[in-house]
Design a protein around this motif. Structure first.
Motif, PDB file in Angstrom:
ATOM      1  N   HIS A  30      38.357 -79.846  -6.053  1.00 41.09           N
ATOM      2  CA  HIS A  30      38.771 -79.610  -7.436  1.00 41.09           C
ATOM      3  C   HIS A  30      38.190 -80.719  -8.318  1.00 41.09           C
ATOM      4  CE1 HIS A  30      41.446 -77.925 -10.550  1.00 41.09           C
ATOM      5  NE2 HIS A  30      41.702 -79.171 -10.905  1.00 41.09           N
ATOM      6  N   ASP A  32      37.879 -82.270 -12.022  1.00 44.35           N
ATOM      7  CA  ASP A  32      38.536 -82.298 -13.332  1.00 44.35           C
ATOM      8  C   ASP A  32      37.598 -82.882 -14.382  1.00 44.35           C
ATOM      9  OD1 ASP A  32      41.252 -81.281 -12.924  1.00 44.35           O
ATOM     10  OD2 ASP A  32      41.479 -82.987 -11.564  1.00 44.35           O
ATOM     11  N   HIS A  63      37.447 -77.501 -13.180  1.00 42.02           N
ATOM     12  CA  HIS A  63      38.508 -77.321 -14.176  1.00 42.02           C
ATOM     13  C   HIS A  63      38.062 -77.996 -15.466  1.00 42.02           C
ATOM     14  CE1 HIS A  63      43.041 -78.329 -15.133  1.00 42.02           C
ATOM     15  NE2 HIS A  63      42.515 -77.514 -16.021  1.00 42.02           N
ATOM     16  N   MET A  65      38.636 -79.206 -18.900  1.00 41.62           N
ATOM     17  CA  MET A  65      39.626 -79.570 -19.934  1.00 41.62           C
ATOM     18  C   MET A  65      38.851 -80.131 -21.120  1.00 41.62           C
ATOM     19  SD  MET A  65      42.431 -81.101 -17.322  1.00 41.62           S
ATOM     20  CE  MET A  65      41.175 -81.257 -16.078  1.00 41.62           C
ATOM     21  N   ASP A 175      48.408 -76.758 -10.397  1.00 39.64           N
ATOM     22  CA  ASP A 175      47.753 -78.068 -10.524  1.00 39.64           C
ATOM     23  C   ASP A 175      48.683 -79.019 -11.261  1.00 39.64           C
ATOM     24  OD1 ASP A 175      45.991 -80.164 -10.929  1.00 39.64           O
ATOM     25  OD2 ASP A 175      44.596 -79.030 -12.190  1.00 39.64           O
TER      26      ASP A 175
HETATM   27 ZN    ZN Z   1      42.804 -80.006 -12.509  1.00 39.74          ZN
END
Ligand code: ZN
Ligand code: DX5
Length: 219
Positions: A30, A32, A63, A65, A175
């Motif tokens: 994963h 970020d 992911h 953001m 998450d």
């Molecule tokens: Zn995340």
């Protein structure tokens, strides 16, 4: 079968290659990506993902953001992401839809993510068109090591029922604050992908921590 996706946000970036090797018994990595605007933190971007891609064949669950994430779909696909998740709160609905369509065109798996405040129903217009993953944040996005928000559990259950109805096969990922215990609560509510940062990288024995996340879920 539940998938375990350790978050490298809790890794040591000075030894990222070694820290990714340490999670080889997990299913996904994963990643970020934070821009300091959508969330109050800055992490890693396209060049780092490109380096990770050269180092591992593991599935890169990315992911995003970031504000207006459509700007970064093509660069992250080129860098080697396997799945891109964009936040519904990060742009207007037509722009989010366009970003998802671009993912289709470029042949990468596509996901949407929800902040804790966003209601389950918000996924419906996207789910009906087809998705590979929905990510429910169980903390405010931005930082690892926060406490799990138990009040997200009904939302997880509601989204699971939407998935069964409109898009069976779509993954439901959680998450934030996930450990063996909170992970089990999420799986019981309908999640099938568990992201865990501090519960994996904060453990003295990383393979054992991954096995605990998995093993506690088997019974
Ligand atoms: Zn995340
Ligand atoms: C937070 C990130 C998470 C974070 C999870 O915004 O999306 O992936 O790394 O960390 P833990 O598992 O420590 O809550």
């Amino acid at each position: 079968m539940v998938k375990i996706a350790p978050s490298i946000l809790s890794a040591d970036f000075c030894q990222l290659g070694k820290d990714i090797q340490a999670i080889s018994t997990a299913d996904w990595v994963h990643v970020d990506v934070m821009d300091g605007m959508f969330v109050p933190n800055i992490t890693i971007g396209v060049p780092v993902l490109q380096s990770i891609r050269k180092h591992t064949d593991m599935f890169l669950d990315t992911h995003l953001m970031v504000e207006k994430p459509g700007r970064f779909v093509a660069p992250f696909v080129k860098a080697g992401a396997d799945l891109l998740t964009v936040h519904l709160e990060a742009d207007m609905p037509p722009a989010i839809q366009a970003a998802l369509e671009e993912m289709d065109t470029l042949g990468v798996k596509k996901g949407i993510a929800l902040r804790p405040i966003t209601a389950a129903e918000a996924v419906l217009p996207y789910l009906e068109k087809g998705l590979d993953l929905i990510l429910v944040m169980t903390v405010e996005p931005g930082f690892g090591g926060q406490a799990f928000m138990e009040h997200q559990l009904p939302k997880i259950a509601a989204i699971r029922s939407y998935i069964e109805k409109y898009c069976p096969g779509c993954h439901l990922e959680v998450d934030g604050g996930i450990n063996a215990q909170t992970g089990k609560q999420c799986v019981d509510a309908g999640a099938d992908v568990l992201v865990a940062g501090s519960a994996v990288y904060g453990a003295a024995d990383i393979p054992a921590a991954i096995a605990a996340l998995r093993g506690d879920l088997k019974g």
